[in-house]
Design an enzyme around this catalytic site. Structure first.
Site, short mmCIF file in Angstrom:
data_model
loop_
_atom_site.label_atom_id
_atom_site.label_comp_id
_atom_site.label_asym_id
_atom_site.label_seq_id
_atom_site.Cartn_x
_atom_site.Cartn_y
_atom_site.Cartn_z
N ASN A 1 40.84 -19.57 77.53
CA ASN A 1 39.75 -19.05 77.06
C ASN A 1 38.52 -18.95 77.86
O ASN A 1 38.20 -20.00 78.58
CB ASN A 1 39.24 -19.22 75.71
CG ASN A 1 40.26 -18.82 74.54
OD1 ASN A 1 41.22 -18.18 74.85
ND2 ASN A 1 40.29 -19.29 73.50
N ILE A 2 37.74 -17.76 77.88
CA ILE A 2 36.46 -17.74 78.81
C ILE A 2 35.18 -17.73 78.14
O ILE A 2 34.13 -17.47 78.71
CB ILE A 2 36.63 -16.29 79.65
CG1 ILE A 2 36.85 -15.21 78.83
CG2 ILE A 2 37.93 -16.53 80.82
CD1 ILE A 2 37.09 -13.79 79.51
N CYS B 1 25.49 -13.19 97.89
CA CYS B 1 24.76 -14.52 98.48
C CYS B 1 25.53 -15.67 97.91
O CYS B 1 25.03 -16.72 98.26
CB CYS B 1 23.49 -14.36 98.28
SG CYS B 1 22.82 -14.58 96.66
N SER C 1 51.01 -20.25 65.94
CA SER C 1 50.26 -18.80 66.42
C SER C 1 50.86 -17.86 65.49
O SER C 1 51.39 -18.28 64.53
CB SER C 1 50.74 -18.55 67.78
OG SER C 1 49.68 -17.48 68.20
N HIS D 1 40.99 -20.58 83.38
CA HIS D 1 40.72 -19.31 83.99
C HIS D 1 39.03 -19.16 84.09
O HIS D 1 38.68 -18.07 84.07
CB HIS D 1 40.87 -17.82 83.07
CG HIS D 1 42.59 -18.07 82.70
ND1 HIS D 1 43.21 -17.37 82.00
CD2 HIS D 1 43.57 -18.62 83.59
CE1 HIS D 1 44.40 -17.64 81.89
NE2 HIS D 1 44.67 -18.30 82.95
N GLY E 1 47.36 -20.65 69.38
CA GLY E 1 46.86 -19.30 69.40
C GLY E 1 46.99 -18.39 70.89
O GLY E 1 45.97 -17.88 71.57
N THR E 2 48.18 -18.42 71.61
CA THR E 2 48.32 -17.75 72.67
C THR E 2 49.68 -17.27 72.96
O THR E 2 50.62 -17.78 72.27
CB THR E 2 48.43 -18.86 73.89
OG1 THR E 2 48.74 -18.27 75.17
CG2 THR E 2 49.14 -20.17 73.87
N CYS F 1 22.04 -9.58 91.08
CA CYS F 1 21.17 -10.87 91.78
C CYS F 1 20.07 -10.31 92.02
O CYS F 1 19.74 -9.53 92.89
CB CYS F 1 22.29 -11.34 92.75
SG CYS F 1 21.42 -12.40 93.84
#
Ligand code: CNA
Length: 382
Positions: free
Chosen positions: A178-179, A208, A325, A197, A300-301, A229
């Site tokens: 998870n992100i 930069c 899951s 990930h 959960g995957t 940026c």
């Protein structure tokens, strides 16, 4: 060719003997054998010469031959409770399913993100996370990822359950795909967590390479704009216009390509896109952890994305493996027990049976009321 017969022969003859029997003696087509095993081949496979499938068949046979067998002492829910109660070093592998109860959609469920992508006209949903596409046109990613931007939603009972393992001193490591970085909100310590990930915790300028805390770019993303940026924007504004020269002084040396110009000064969350290298921390850590773990919980995957999807098959065969899951794991896995259902409910039942309900309930309450405080408390609750 019947699959059961092929499997019997593979077990009896081993991969090499199998190849001799089916390819040399019986002269079968490799693609027919793969098909009989249920392996999906690419759509235009009839245009490919049969011999080109040999290495795929070899890999498949080796993997099937070396598959672990279910352990005879871990068969039922009660057996899972026993091994969990005895475990000292648990590896937890998690995916998007542990965050869906917080309103964050996963990828592959019926109403997951992949089911709603027609408007982007992508040939494969994974292109959303393709670094080359992102450099060419970051707007596609940013339009879609509004839903994934972490908000202060607390954490789920499953995140809390993993915290209970940590607080009891038996969490060897959590490998999360998870992100959303909700693990940090739940107080999972940095050295217990591998965010395989990457995550939205930080973001980096493509030009930069300056890194900022992730939350700095959240308002822009939510407002439907591409986060930029500030340093690069200022430099660009102050730069003298140089006729006929595309390359600017502060650009990377190879930044004169069209895609570099398109993504100039664009901030990218530090999540790993397809086409980018995974952090080497993952590989180093799993090679060490697999020799120490005494239980694997996979929660959960859909286990579709390598290399995390390879962890269960990398573990010593004697280590119990449990899958939690909504849908069963794929045929390439042999978990000792699959506990199918909403993971928050399954972990509550497990916690109840092992005697950890009070600790779990306290953490869930804490997460709902003051999520930020829960993170701080992580090292205090023992
Ligand atoms: P996936 O392929 O979408 O699979 C999720 C699995 O979880 C499915 O098999 C579902 O059936 C199952 N599931 C969904 N909700 C529940 C629930 N409440 N209880 C039990 N099971 C449930 O996602 P994976 O994580 O396997 O795939 C890896 C991708 C998804 C990674 O690259 C992630 O970055 C990416 N992703 C992450 C998030 C997030 O950070 N929250 C959200 C969406 C996608």
């Amino acid at each position: 060719m019947r699959e059961a017969e092929l499997r019997r022969d593979l077990g009896r003859l081993g991969p090499q003997g199998f190849l001799e029997k089916y390819l040399v003696d019986a002269d079968h087509l490799i693609r027919d054998i793969l098909h009989a095993f249920g392996v999906k081949l690419p759509p235009d496979f009839d245009k490919v010469q049969d011999i080109n499938f040999l290495s795929l068949l070899r890999i498949y046979l080796a993997r099937e031959f070396n598959k672990r067998e279910k352990l005879s002492h871990v068969i039922t829910f009660d057996d899972v409770v026993t091994v969990l109660g005895q475990a000292r070093k648990v590896i937890v592998i998690t995916g998007a399913g542990i965050s869906t109860s917080l309103g964050i959609p996963d990828f592959r469920s019926e109403n997951g993100i992949y089911s709603r992508l027609e408007k982007y006209h992508l040939s494969d949903p994974q292109e959303l996370f393709d670094i080359h596409l992102f450099r060419q046109d970051p707007s596609i990613f940013y339009d879609f990822c509004k839903e994934l931007v972490p908000e202060d939603r607390g954490y789920s009972a499953t995140h809390a359950f993993i915290r209970v393992l940590q607080d009891r001193g038996i969490l060897l490591r959590q490998y999360t795909q998870n992100i959303d970085d909700i693990e940090s909100t739940a107080g999972i310590l940095d050295d217990k967590l591998i965010q395989c990930h990457g995550s939205f915790k930080t973001a980096t300028c493509l030009t930069c390479h300056r890194q900022s805390p992730g939350h700095v770019i959240f308002p822009e993303i939510k407002a439907g704009r591409i986060p930029k940026c500030q340093t690069c924007l200022k430099l660009q504004d102050n730069a003298p216009k140089r006729k006929g020269k595309k390359k600017l002084d502060w650009d990377d040396q190879d930044s004169d390509s069209e895609s570099e110009m398109m993504s100039h000064g664009v901030m990218k969350p530090d999540i790993t896109f397809f086409g980018e290298q995974l952090d080497t921390k993952f590989k180093d850590q799993i090679l060490q952890d697999r020799n120490e773990a005494d239980l694997v919980l996979c929660i959960g995957t859909s286990l579709r994305v390598a290399p995390v999807a390879e962890i269960p098959n990398m573990m010593p065969k004697s280590v119990p493996q449990v899958f939690i899951s909504r849908e069963p794991a794929g045929k390439e896995y042999v978990f000792d027990v699959e506990l199918l259902g909403a993971c928050d409910e399954v972990v509550r039942q497990l916690a109840h049976a092992v005697g950890w309900s009070a600790a779990l309930d306290d953490l869930v309450k804490l997460g709902k009321s003051t999520p930020a405080v829960a993170a701080q408390k992580s090292s205090e609750v023992k």
